[in-house]
Motif scaffolding. Structure first.
Motif, PDB file in Angstrom:
ATOM      1  N   GLY A 102       0.806  -1.216   0.000  1.00  0.00           N
ATOM      2  CA  GLY A 102       0.000   0.000   0.000  1.00  0.00           C
ATOM      3  C   GLY A 102       0.834   1.259   0.000  1.00  0.00           C
ATOM      4  N   ASN A 103       0.233   2.331  -0.516  1.00  0.00           N
ATOM      5  CA  ASN A 103       0.896   3.634  -0.556  1.00  0.00           C
ATOM      6  C   ASN A 103       2.246   3.584  -1.274  1.00  0.00           C
ATOM      7  OD1 ASN A 103      -1.178   4.994   0.747  1.00  0.00           O
ATOM      8  ND2 ASN A 103      -0.277   4.703   2.777  1.00  0.00           N
ATOM      9  N   LEU A 123      -1.343   0.879  -5.220  1.00  0.00           N
ATOM     10  CA  LEU A 123      -2.053   2.161  -5.230  1.00  0.00           C
ATOM     11  C   LEU A 123      -3.026   2.303  -4.062  1.00  0.00           C
ATOM     12  CD1 LEU A 123      -2.895   2.255  -9.058  1.00  0.00           C
ATOM     13  CD2 LEU A 123      -0.915   3.231  -7.880  1.00  0.00           C
ATOM     14  N   TRP A 124      -3.281   1.245  -3.359  1.00  0.00           N
ATOM     15  CA  TRP A 124      -4.276   1.219  -2.296  1.00  0.00           C
ATOM     16  C   TRP A 124      -3.641   1.534  -0.946  1.00  0.00           C
ATOM     17  CZ3 TRP A 124      -3.247  -2.591  -5.900  1.00  0.00           C
ATOM     18  CH2 TRP A 124      -2.271  -3.519  -5.546  1.00  0.00           C
ATOM     19  N   GLN A 125      -4.439   1.481   0.101  1.00  0.00           N
ATOM     20  CA  GLN A 125      -3.951   1.725   1.454  1.00  0.00           C
ATOM     21  C   GLN A 125      -3.475   0.414   2.084  1.00  0.00           C
ATOM     22  OE1 GLN A 125      -3.879   4.868   3.105  1.00  0.00           O
ATOM     23  NE2 GLN A 125      -4.202   5.452   0.959  1.00  0.00           N
ATOM     24  N   THR A 127      -3.122  -2.650   4.665  1.00  0.00           N
ATOM     25  CA  THR A 127      -4.077  -3.322   5.540  1.00  0.00           C
ATOM     26  C   THR A 127      -3.622  -3.266   6.987  1.00  0.00           C
ATOM     27  OG1 THR A 127      -4.778  -4.843   3.785  1.00  0.00           O
ATOM     28  CG2 THR A 127      -5.182  -5.540   6.053  1.00  0.00           C
ATOM     29  N   ARG A 368      -4.575  -9.152  -1.086  1.00  0.00           N
ATOM     30  CA  ARG A 368      -4.622  -8.606  -2.442  1.00  0.00           C
ATOM     31  C   ARG A 368      -3.474  -9.149  -3.290  1.00  0.00           C
ATOM     32  NH1 ARG A 368      -5.145  -2.952   0.625  1.00  0.00           N
ATOM     33  NH2 ARG A 368      -3.253  -3.915   1.463  1.00  0.00           N
TER      34      ARG A 368
END
Length: 381
Positions: A102-103, A123-125, A127, A368
């Motif tokens: 993430g990030n 591209l996501w945050q 977990t 993910r």
């Protein structure tokens, strides 16, 4: 055992133009915020002579060729049937698994160490909470542009350059390099497991050619499974690391030829000599320079390289495997090239992406999927 599965046709692939892997993410580390781009005066001085980071220190440009020494062969016959898209997925193996992403960062487990490295496709945050990331053993920071260098930060205690690891029953050394890599590319585990199964199931001794072989983990896996292996890399340093890994695993008696040479020159010479191989692995950089100034451009020289690889594949060949990193292309570009190259050979061409799935702190909690590279693989059936 490697935990992986293949997604077969019926699902639309997410690969497409612009798909790249982790090799160009900006550095800087702050869970909860995007990674900041470092200033030019951070880290070691920039080396103007460095190339794309998959073609520098850790791989030192392998397989360069300024001009082909023979024309492409006009292949005839039917193109092999296709299997697309194929997603080869790993949840980790041995001493490696992906913990969280993430990030623009990824948190990985390599043996006893938790490591944070840039990952442009995350591209996501994240977990997991920030304190888990903050408690990593090593964090890569500094300039991570294609021609840049960086440095490792050790929040808990200063660590040595190397540490022991194991994958697929093979011992080798992890290594903190200035180009953020750690001596192994774990996304290749699915190819190595496939190769290992082919070797162990064969009723005859197999010959394996590992082009752009880096630190030799794939070569050791193949040799331990019973194959006769030729490992080619233009970097003396990488060849030295490979031999060091062989000694660490007490595998000196296994049949591995360590060849420090330009890959294109080597396979052209093998073609002239009539030497052939049953399995060929090729993992070229996007751009590189050979030991004598030869220039390699993936899009310019890949057709010739695959053409020669077909020519040196044995009549009973079991596979030709290509992976491609950091290129602005769909997997279809290398897929169609592979099908054209293998016209009249029978078999099938399967292409898609290699992905690693998050496995959590325990290495078992599926999360993910992170895309790492494109691949195309010809198999006889």
């Amino acid at each position: 055992m490697v935990k992986h599965r293949e997604s077969r046709p019926g699902q639309r692939s997410s690969a497409g133009p612009g798909r790249t892997n982790d090799r160009r993410a900006d550095a800087g580390y702050k869970p909860g915020k995007p990674p900041a781009k470092p200033s030019r005066d951070q880290g070691p001085a920039r080396d103007a002579g460095k190339r794309s980071e998959r073609a520098v220190e850790q791989r030192d440009p392998v397989g360069a060729a300024s001009a082909p020494e023979r024309p492409l062969i006009a292949r005839i016959g039917d193109r092999p049937p296709e299997r697309v898209p194929v997603i080869l997925e790993s949840l980790g193996a041995g001493d490696f698994h992906l913990i969280d992403t993430g990030n623009g960062l990824k948190l990985e487990q390599y043996g006893p160490y938790r490591i944070v490295r840039p990952e442009g496709q995350a591209l996501w945050q994240p977990t997991l909470p920030a304190h888990i990331w903050d408690n990593a053993d090593a964090i890569f920071t500094g300039d991570t542009e294609e021609d840049g260098m960086g440095r490792w930060r050790f929040p808990r205690q200063v660590l040595g350059e190397t540490w022991p690891l194991q994958l697929l029953g093979v011992d080798f050394l992890g290594r903190f390099t200035s180009f953020r890599h750690v001596g192994v590319f774990p996304e290749q585990i699915v190819h190595w497991e496939w190769m290992k199964q082919q070797i162990e199931a064969s009723s005859r001794p197999l010959k394996v050619l590992n082009l752009f072989g880096y630190t030799g983990v794939a070569s050791l896996v193949a040799a331990a499974a019973g194959a006769e292996v030729t490992h080619v890399d233009a970097s003396k340093k990488a060849i030295g690391w490979g031999r060091e890994n062989q000694a660490l695993g007490r595998m000196e008696d296994l049949p591995i030829r360590w060849i420090c040479e330009d890959a294109m020159k080597f396979i052209l010479r093998e073609e002239r000599r009539g030497n052939t191989y049953d399995i060929i692995l090729t993992d070229p950089p996007k751009f590189g320079r050979g030991p004598n100034g030869e220039v390699w451009h993936l899009f310019e020289h890949l057709p010739m390289m695959l053409d020669i690889c077909r020519a040196i594949s044995s009549p009973q060949a079991l596979g030709l495997v290509l992976t491609a990193y950091s290129i602005r292309a769909s997997f279809y570009s290398i897929h169609e090239l592979m099908r054209e190259t293998m016209r009249g050979s029978g078999g099938a061409v399967e292409s898609g992406e290699l992905v690693i799935r998050e496995a959590g702190l325990d290495g078992k909690t599926s999360g993910r999927a992170l895309s790492t590279s494109l691949f195309s693989r010809w198999v006889p059936k």
